[in-house]
Design a protein around this motif. Sequence first.
Motif, PDB file in Angstrom:
ATOM      1  N   GLN A  42      15.654   0.579  -5.729  1.00 30.61           N
ATOM      2  CA  GLN A  42      15.816   1.462  -4.578  1.00 30.61           C
ATOM      3  C   GLN A  42      14.636   1.359  -3.621  1.00 30.61           C
ATOM      4  OE1 GLN A  42      18.640   3.429  -4.194  1.00 30.61           O
ATOM      5  NE2 GLN A  42      19.365   2.292  -5.971  1.00 30.61           N
ATOM      6  N   GLY A  43      13.741   0.402  -3.879  1.00 25.70           N
ATOM      7  CA  GLY A  43      12.617   0.215  -2.981  1.00 25.70           C
ATOM      8  C   GLY A  43      11.423   1.108  -3.277  1.00 25.70           C
ATOM      9  N   VAL A  44      11.470   1.844  -4.386  1.00 28.12           N
ATOM     10  CA  VAL A  44      10.333   2.701  -4.724  1.00 28.12           C
ATOM     11  C   VAL A  44       9.183   1.823  -5.211  1.00 28.12           C
ATOM     12  CG1 VAL A  44       9.518   4.495  -6.303  1.00 28.12           C
ATOM     13  CG2 VAL A  44      11.811   4.648  -5.296  1.00 28.12           C
ATOM     14  N   THR A  45       7.996   2.073  -4.697  1.00 28.76           N
ATOM     15  CA  THR A  45       6.830   1.320  -5.171  1.00 28.76           C
ATOM     16  C   THR A  45       5.814   2.230  -5.855  1.00 28.76           C
ATOM     17  OG1 THR A  45       5.777   1.621  -3.014  1.00 28.76           O
ATOM     18  CG2 THR A  45       6.984  -0.445  -3.383  1.00 28.76           C
ATOM     19  N   LEU A  46       5.793   3.495  -5.420  1.00 29.88           N
ATOM     20  CA  LEU A  46       4.762   4.423  -5.890  1.00 29.88           C
ATOM     21  C   LEU A  46       5.296   5.217  -7.081  1.00 29.88           C
ATOM     22  CD1 LEU A  46       1.978   5.653  -5.311  1.00 29.88           C
ATOM     23  CD2 LEU A  46       3.097   7.203  -3.708  1.00 29.88           C
ATOM     24  N   ASP A 294      -4.765  -3.179  -8.086  1.00 32.97           N
ATOM     25  CA  ASP A 294      -3.972  -2.043  -8.580  1.00 32.97           C
ATOM     26  C   ASP A 294      -3.047  -1.482  -7.516  1.00 32.97           C
ATOM     27  OD1 ASP A 294      -6.076  -1.059  -7.003  1.00 32.97           O
ATOM     28  OD2 ASP A 294      -5.958   0.911  -7.976  1.00 32.97           O
ATOM     29  N   THR A 295      -2.974  -2.138  -6.357  1.00 29.85           N
ATOM     30  CA  THR A 295      -2.097  -1.642  -5.290  1.00 29.85           C
ATOM     31  C   THR A 295      -0.644  -1.706  -5.750  1.00 29.85           C
ATOM     32  OG1 THR A 295      -3.666  -2.622  -3.758  1.00 29.85           O
ATOM     33  CG2 THR A 295      -1.546  -1.930  -2.846  1.00 29.85           C
ATOM     34  N   PRO A 296       0.144  -0.652  -5.496  1.00 29.42           N
ATOM     35  CA  PRO A 296       1.561  -0.719  -5.876  1.00 29.42           C
ATOM     36  C   PRO A 296       2.220  -1.947  -5.258  1.00 29.42           C
ATOM     37  CG  PRO A 296       0.975   1.518  -5.257  1.00 29.42           C
ATOM     38  CD  PRO A 296      -0.215   0.655  -4.929  1.00 29.42           C
ATOM     39  N   GLY A 297       2.896  -2.715  -6.084  1.00 31.29           N
ATOM     40  CA  GLY A 297       3.472  -3.960  -5.615  1.00 31.29           C
ATOM     41  C   GLY A 297       2.754  -5.166  -6.192  1.00 31.29           C
ATOM     42  N   VAL A 298       1.573  -4.944  -6.789  1.00 36.39           N
ATOM     43  CA  VAL A 298       0.905  -6.029  -7.510  1.00 36.39           C
ATOM     44  C   VAL A 298       1.329  -5.899  -8.968  1.00 36.39           C
ATOM     45  CG1 VAL A 298      -1.303  -7.076  -8.136  1.00 36.39           C
ATOM     46  CG2 VAL A 298      -1.068  -5.877  -5.957  1.00 36.39           C
ATOM     47  N   VAL A 376      -6.226  -6.918  -0.864  1.00 38.88           N
ATOM     48  CA  VAL A 376      -4.820  -6.564  -0.727  1.00 38.88           C
ATOM     49  C   VAL A 376      -4.728  -5.451   0.307  1.00 38.88           C
ATOM     50  CG1 VAL A 376      -2.786  -5.660  -1.908  1.00 38.88           C
ATOM     51  CG2 VAL A 376      -4.387  -7.156  -3.134  1.00 38.88           C
ATOM     52  N   SER A 377      -3.828  -5.588   1.268  1.00 36.28           N
ATOM     53  CA  SER A 377      -3.666  -4.501   2.232  1.00 36.28           C
ATOM     54  C   SER A 377      -2.424  -3.683   1.890  1.00 36.28           C
ATOM     55  CB  SER A 377      -3.612  -5.042   3.661  1.00 36.28           C
ATOM     56  OG  SER A 377      -2.665  -6.081   3.754  1.00 36.28           O
ATOM     57  N   GLY A 378      -2.426  -2.458   2.359  1.00 36.79           N
ATOM     58  CA  GLY A 378      -1.359  -1.509   2.021  1.00 36.79           C
ATOM     59  C   GLY A 378      -1.875  -0.534   0.990  1.00 36.79           C
ATOM     60  N   ARG A 379      -1.497   0.780   1.172  1.00 38.52           N
ATOM     61  CA  ARG A 379      -2.004   1.769   0.210  1.00 38.52           C
ATOM     62  C   ARG A 379      -0.934   2.165  -0.803  1.00 38.52           C
ATOM     63  NH1 ARG A 379      -6.457   4.365  -1.006  1.00 38.52           N
ATOM     64  NH2 ARG A 379      -6.302   6.482  -1.846  1.00 38.52           N
ATOM     65  N   HIS A 380       0.254   2.460  -0.331  1.00 42.70           N
ATOM     66  CA  HIS A 380       1.335   2.839  -1.247  1.00 42.70           C
ATOM     67  C   HIS A 380       2.234   1.672  -1.576  1.00 42.70           C
ATOM     68  CE1 HIS A 380       0.923   7.339   0.004  1.00 42.70           C
ATOM     69  NE2 HIS A 380      -0.072   6.896  -0.734  1.00 42.70           N
ATOM     70  N   ALA A 381       2.031   0.544  -0.903  1.00 39.97           N
ATOM     71  CA  ALA A 381       2.791  -0.666  -1.199  1.00 39.97           C
ATOM     72  C   ALA A 381       2.050  -1.836  -0.569  1.00 39.97           C
ATOM     73  CB  ALA A 381       4.203  -0.571  -0.628  1.00 39.97           C
ATOM     74  N   ILE A 398      -2.021 -13.510   4.368  1.00 38.98           N
ATOM     75  CA  ILE A 398      -0.624 -13.852   4.128  1.00 38.98           C
ATOM     76  C   ILE A 398       0.159 -12.545   4.036  1.00 38.98           C
ATOM     77  CG2 ILE A 398       1.016 -14.970   2.562  1.00 38.98           C
ATOM     78  CD1 ILE A 398      -1.329 -16.670   1.508  1.00 38.98           C
ATOM     79  N   ALA A 399       1.226 -12.461   4.816  1.00 47.77           N
ATOM     80  CA  ALA A 399       2.068 -11.262   4.743  1.00 47.77           C
ATOM     81  C   ALA A 399       2.994 -11.374   3.534  1.00 47.77           C
ATOM     82  CB  ALA A 399       2.898 -11.120   6.018  1.00 47.77           C
ATOM     83  N   CYS A 400       3.093 -10.312   2.773  1.00 51.24           N
ATOM     84  CA  CYS A 400       3.998 -10.297   1.618  1.00 51.24           C
ATOM     85  C   CYS A 400       4.201  -8.841   1.217  1.00 51.24           C
ATOM     86  CB  CYS A 400       3.443 -11.108   0.447  1.00 51.24           C
ATOM     87  SG  CYS A 400       1.882 -10.493  -0.168  1.00 51.24           S
ATOM     88  N   ASP A 401       5.222  -8.554   0.389  1.00 46.38           N
ATOM     89  CA  ASP A 401       5.418  -7.181  -0.062  1.00 46.38           C
ATOM     90  C   ASP A 401       5.329  -7.057  -1.583  1.00 46.38           C
ATOM     91  OD1 ASP A 401       7.740  -8.434  -0.659  1.00 46.38           O
ATOM     92  OD2 ASP A 401       9.071  -7.024   0.387  1.00 46.38           O
ATOM     93  N   ALA A 402       4.983  -8.160  -2.239  1.00 47.61           N
ATOM     94  CA  ALA A 402       4.697  -8.068  -3.679  1.00 47.61           C
ATOM     95  C   ALA A 402       3.781  -9.223  -4.034  1.00 47.61           C
ATOM     96  CB  ALA A 402       5.975  -8.129  -4.512  1.00 47.61           C
TER      97      ALA A 402
END
Lengths: 953, 90
Positions: A42-46, A294-298, A376-381, A398-402
Amino acid sequence: MSGYRMEGAGRPDRSQPVRFSFDGESYQGYAGDTLASALLAQGVTLFGRSFKYHRPRGVLGAGVEEPNALVSVIRGPGRFTPNVRATSVEIYEGLEAVSQNRWPSLKTDVGSITDRLGMFFPAGFYNKTFMWPRSFWEKVYEPAIRRVAGLGDAPTEIDPDRYAATYAHCDLLIVGAGPAGIDAALEATGTRKRVILIDEQNELGGGALSDPALNPWLEASVRDLRAAPNVQILTRCTAFGFYHDNFVGAVERLTEHRADIGDGPREKLWRIRAGEVVLAQGAIERPLVFEGNDTPGVMLASAARAWLLRYGVAVGRKVVLMASHDSGWRDVFAMAKAGMSVAAIVDVRGTVDQALLDSAAQLGITVHLGSSVIGVSGRHAVSGIEVAANDGGNRRKIACDALLMAGGWTPTIHLWSHSKGTIAWRDDLGAYVPDKPNENVRCVGACAGKWDFGSGVVVPALPTPRDPTRIKAFVDFQNDVTAKDIGLAVREGFRSIEHVKRYTTNGMATDQGKTSNLNGLQLASTALGRAVTEVGLTTFRPPYTPQTFGALAGRAKDALFQPTRKTAIDGWAEENGAVYEPVAQWRRARYFPRGSEDMHAAVNRECLAVREGVGIFDASTLGKIEVVGPDAAEFLNRMYTNPWKQLQPGRCRYGLLLKEDGFITDDGVAGRITDDRFHVTTTTGGAARVLNMMEDYLQTEWPDLDVWLTSTTEQWSVIALQGPRARDVIAPLVDDIDLSAEAFPHMAVRLGHICGVPTRLFRVSFTGELGFEINVPAQYGRAIWERVFEAGRPHGITPYGTETMHVLRAEKGYIIVGQDTDGTVTPMDAGIDWAIGKKKPDFVGKRSLSRPDIVAPGRKHLVGLLTEDPDVVLDEGAQIVADPSQAVPMTMLGHVTSSYWSASLGRSIAMALVAGGHERMGETLHIPMPGTTHRAVVTGTIFFDPEGSRLNG
Amino acid sequence: MLLIHCPYCDEKRPEIEFAYGGEAHIARPHDPSTLNDEEWEGHLFIRSNPRGRHHERWRHIHGCGRFFNAVRDTVTDKFETTYKAGEPRR
């Protein structure tokens, strides 16, 4: 929002949607999903907040190794389970889960201020900062820390569930049903071996469940195993500990995955004794250590593969791999082939197998060798990463979401280590593997370090151009331990890995360091400049994963926590309003209140009734040992301090039992029934201990003595009839024993009948009054009690309980072993050295009575205390001082051992152990108690009828 | 949980049937009064506490009730042997 459901992939059943909630929000998954897979889809990362810094955290793994995604599951009153891993929670219709360690909400958490102040929270922070001033710890620091720190909340209500337990025996126990475990079980299918195969997951297959190519093999194998009559399969069953002689503890979860839990037990504890154990627990992938890991998505590359190929969930729309090991490459290749978009592979190694590069090229994946993720950039994902060459150059974003991590593999040697098997370091694996077994056990598959994942290099932390002391690169995600914490511990002088572990708390969280131990070890080894093998590895201890207290306790709780022993007369006491107290494992009537009487009033009435008329008391709990044989008298003579050989049949004697160190351990009255038969009584609590001690001496020191010992505690009911009217009560009931004072004196025993029932009738007293103890076979106990009670009515017979018994015996200065003595009291200290047979050459403990410390002056003696104010009843256990105005810490002279209100004397009485007490007669001492200090005069211990004339009435 | 061989029952039974009884082959002196304080202290309190082979007493308390002797390795917890009380030290 990055994860999504991949059509056509995974095992969850798309025809069976399941609704559940997380933090109050409603979601849908499918039967076969875990809470994590359904939320990732459902796209939840946190998923949660971290332990110390309250950092936002997502999912790292795909199984029990998960350190981050801990949630609480709520199933109605009393059914609240904190700290379960979202990766292991199977969803069911109506599942209600909440995140932890955040306030007011998961996305806006006040506690995360600690993260911004991270520089002020290094390793050992609590120890260093909150030590001063000392009084602040309990009142200020600890409550404040407890509010912010810690994982989930403890349940507050009583657990309404039941838990089952069973024993199982088998020839072969296989732990883990991945390919290696299944192969081991298949090998045994044609044999006569009884096989148990257990796996913690909902279905068999382990890693094979994430490899669709193995599906046909898996299905056929599972079919064969289920058809094999000699194989028992347990799923959702975790082997949590390996104990001596191939004894394995496991917990099977029976209802956790069901919407309707029914009324059966929640879990079942298996105690399995196996001829051989095969450990096929597999291996766990290691994270890499770098800033922002430890960022959500790693997450682990193997986990992302499992989410996709087993659960049909792509964890991102554009993923990047950070690898130091080939296995990650293969994982992302499988993901790319299944339709996921892989943006790049970054590998810390300068060169890798050409075949990997070729495959990457074919799949159109950009490769950066000799490079590392440095941020890693992004706080909640994850929204992107920064990569640099290992020399710090060539930085790019590099742009990525995981971001997937492949840091190599750690064989799961937990159970192997519980069994005390040795381990060996493998440089090529960067891991410990099983070496020499200590039990009949072997490891197979990845658990033994055997895998086809390819090879890799071991890097304690990825190279970074940034100042390593200013970044947070996590090693232990669950306990928020960073690489710099481990460096700090070493700089502050910790050398042993066990100390580094405790100082930093690395590996001490509920995941027991499944993903962090080896990275922590590598970092410590590097910081110490010593080889990993010299640094050692911390100890693995059960349980492998957290288990409920309920499963371990089983049925042994509440009323079933321990047996409640009841005498044959207990039912009468219950019907007559007794208030009970526990004594050893017995429940004994403490007093029998009439009307609205409180204990004080009831006990006063009962005491006076015994002194003035007659009381009846259930003494059946007294320990009883039948000592029989030609050498019975000689045996007792050696065991007890008293002389026994001259005791005539029909006579009784008070026996005092010491341990070999000279200290009192038990006492009781023994009657000589015939020349070769004694009826020995012990204290209620000491019965088993005394019999064991007697057996010990008889079997091992004096096997030449011809004596038999039999516990008869439960064979006899004992009715104590005490008071000046006692003889009048039983006279009409006994016709074959002359009860007259001349024919049947104090401390005598007669055999005869009471109401036609055979009895050993003792004339003994623990009250100081004329008294009898009527021993009858237990099956007649209640009937005789009722007959005696009826016969006593005209004499005003009064039932009394243990409280009155205590007061009456204290009035007479009779000691209770264990209350007025404490294991350091000799017969001389207690003032009962009259019970020592002075002419006896030896008895147990005799030699110790002349040891220097035992004859030294100033020992504590048992004395009486009479308070200056007769209405004050001292607290038992209160300390005694000579001068209450002395400076603290005061010199304690001893303590009050027994203290009661004596209705007969109209004042309080007490006994106490006091230093040099026998030389302090008449001295006034002080007893500080809450609010005031009382004065009391030291006296002898006999307060009532010091001549003892009433005994002989 | 250990499996312990009772030399009287001649069976291996679970540890919960047994009670530990301290170091073995410490005989009570025939006449303790002939021992001086130091010798008596040695008898009462001083034990070998070895790392490795340990001679110790067990009682099959929830079985036959007999005391017997055992040799157990205190590092591995393995029983090397068990034998009846009164038999020579192994």
